[in-house]
Enzyme design. Structure first.
Site, PDB file in Angstrom:
ATOM      1  N   CYS A  97       0.860  -1.184   0.000  1.00 17.93           N
ATOM      2  CA  CYS A  97       0.000   0.000   0.000  1.00 17.93           C
ATOM      3  C   CYS A  97       0.895   1.232   0.000  1.00 17.93           C
ATOM      4  O   CYS A  97       1.878   1.277   0.730  1.00 17.93           O
ATOM      5  CB  CYS A  97      -0.882  -0.018   1.248  1.00 17.93           C
ATOM      6  N   HIS A 139      -9.699  -3.315  -0.892  1.00 13.00           N
ATOM      7  CA  HIS A 139      -8.590  -2.600  -0.245  1.00 13.00           C
ATOM      8  C   HIS A 139      -8.961  -1.114  -0.072  1.00 13.00           C
ATOM      9  O   HIS A 139      -8.733  -0.523   0.992  1.00 13.00           O
ATOM     10  CB  HIS A 139      -7.320  -2.773  -1.094  1.00 13.00           C
ATOM     11  N   GLU A 140      -9.552  -0.529  -1.121  1.00 12.22           N
ATOM     12  CA  GLU A 140      -9.916   0.900  -1.046  1.00 12.22           C
ATOM     13  C   GLU A 140     -11.089   1.120  -0.090  1.00 12.22           C
ATOM     14  O   GLU A 140     -11.100   2.090   0.674  1.00 12.22           O
ATOM     15  CB  GLU A 140     -10.248   1.451  -2.436  1.00 12.22           C
ATOM     16  N   HIS A 143      -9.904   1.369   3.356  1.00 13.86           N
ATOM     17  CA  HIS A 143      -9.365   2.700   3.698  1.00 13.86           C
ATOM     18  C   HIS A 143     -10.466   3.625   4.211  1.00 13.86           C
ATOM     19  O   HIS A 143     -10.233   4.452   5.092  1.00 13.86           O
ATOM     20  CB  HIS A 143      -8.714   3.346   2.463  1.00 13.86           C
TER      21      HIS A 143
END
Lengths: 166, 198
Positions: A97, A139-140, A143
């Site tokens: 990342c 993954h986003e 966040h």
């Protein structure tokens, strides 16, 4: 300011849940443009979430075009207030990342995902993604919940140095 | 740390390697780290694990200027006695990363392979694998072994992560390890480690 610096740990915005965008207005569209522009100038970057450029709002961009491990590919897309509608078929892979530049980790994520949200025109969109694109979306989305891949690994032996030679 | 305090890393410090081993029991990490904090040491990289019932600590600490290895050992003496730990502290030579020297970063230019090796226990498994890898220019980045199974049928399980410099033939090295261990009836599987940067 189109291209913004990508923040790294321990930036507080990276570990705080992001706020809903609600209405896609001019500022939200500017944020979308900043996400795309910042992703474009970052080598190897296939996705970016708003907290990574210091904005605590629920928005991300993904673009897995040309990636070797991609199956589904929707090109560049920005979603506001994304919701993961379905997620199945978990698989493991080693992730890095931009916000955690020194480490990588083995993370199990769904490889078939349905995600919906608002696009920069304010239209509700639904994307069926799989394989690498699914991993990038999840993954986003993490966040936006203040979660990094570090929070998803199975244990201490699933975290590795990114640069293995000094 | 509390109140948002952050550690200030200054150049005026020394790095030391601390090892500690003792029969596992709750409280070892708490006791060791408490004594180190009192001395003003910072914990940096570490691995700590239970190895056949013994808790093994390998820790790099940053020690305030003027504090020697003996002083750190003395500060840990009461903890070591209370928990029956063998503790040693040694100064380390600081390594300054120099991008112009030494092997390149294989995350960009070389290859990293993960090896999974297992089979009936046999003297020399680790050495055979490591020798073949060293001859191929491979650098062991991480290694963990477990002796499991029963005393009459012991099984050895070994996991290795190996970095290969640019230009070396990692696939051929993996094949060579497989062949060297097959002579012992031990299986070796290897695959390149790919990192997805998201």
């Amino acid at each position: 300011m189109p291209v913004r610096p990508v923040l790294t740990l321990p930036a507080p915005v990276l570990v705080a849940p992001a706020q809903p965008v609600g209405v896609v207005d001019r500022r939200a569209r500017e944020l979308a443009a900043d996400l795309v522009d910042t992703m474009r100038v970052s080598p190897g970057c296939v996705g970016l979430a708003a907290p990574q450029i210091g904005v605590g709002l629920r928005a991300f961009v993904v673009d897995v075009t040309g990636h070797r491990k991609a199956r589904s590919c929707h090109g560049v897309f920005v979603l506001f207030d994304p919701v993961v509608e379905r997620a199945s078929d978990p698989s493991a892979a080693r992730e890095g990342c931009m916000s955690v530049p020194d480490l990588t980790g083995d993370v199990v994520r769904a490889s078939r995902v349905v995600v919906s949200g608002l696009d920069p025109d304010g239209e509700r969109r639904t994307f069926e993604v799989d394989a690498f694109e699914a991993r990038a979306v999840l993954h986003e989305v993490d966040h936006l919940d203040g979660l990094l891949f570090l929070d998803r690994v199975a244990g201490p032996h699933a975290v590795f140095p990114r640069k293995v030679y000094r | 740390m509390h109140n948002g305090a952050v550690v200030n890393r200054s150049a005026d410090v020394a790095h030391m390697a601390l090892t500690a081993v003792g029969v596992d029991q709750p409280g070892i990490v708490a006791a060791l780290t408490g004594a180190l904090e009192e001395l003003g040491c910072n914990l940096e990289d570490s691995t700590m694990s239970i190895l056949r019932g013994h808790f093994a600590v390998l820790l790099v600490i940053e020690v305030p200027a003027g504090v020697g290895a003996e002083a750190v050992e003395s500060a840990l003496a009461s903890v070591a006695t209370a928990l029956d730990l063998v503790v040693s502290v040694r100064p380390m030579r600081d390594v300054h990363p120099d991008p112009d020297r030494g092997p390149a970063d294989p995350a960009r230019s070389g290859e990293v392979y993960a090896f999974s090796i297992h089979g009936a226990d046999h003297p020399g498994i680790v050495h055979r694998a490591a020798r073949v890898l060293a001859e191929a220019g491979g650098n062991v980045l991480d290694l963990s072994t477990r002796l499991v199974g029963s005393s009459d049928r012991p099984v050895y399980v070994l996991h290795l992560t190996v970095g290969f410099p640019p230009g070396s033939d990692a696939g051929a090295a993996a094949d060579a390890v497989r062949d060297a261990l097959a002579e012992l009836g031990v299986q070796s599987h290897a695959h390149p480690v790919e990192i997805d940067v998201l």
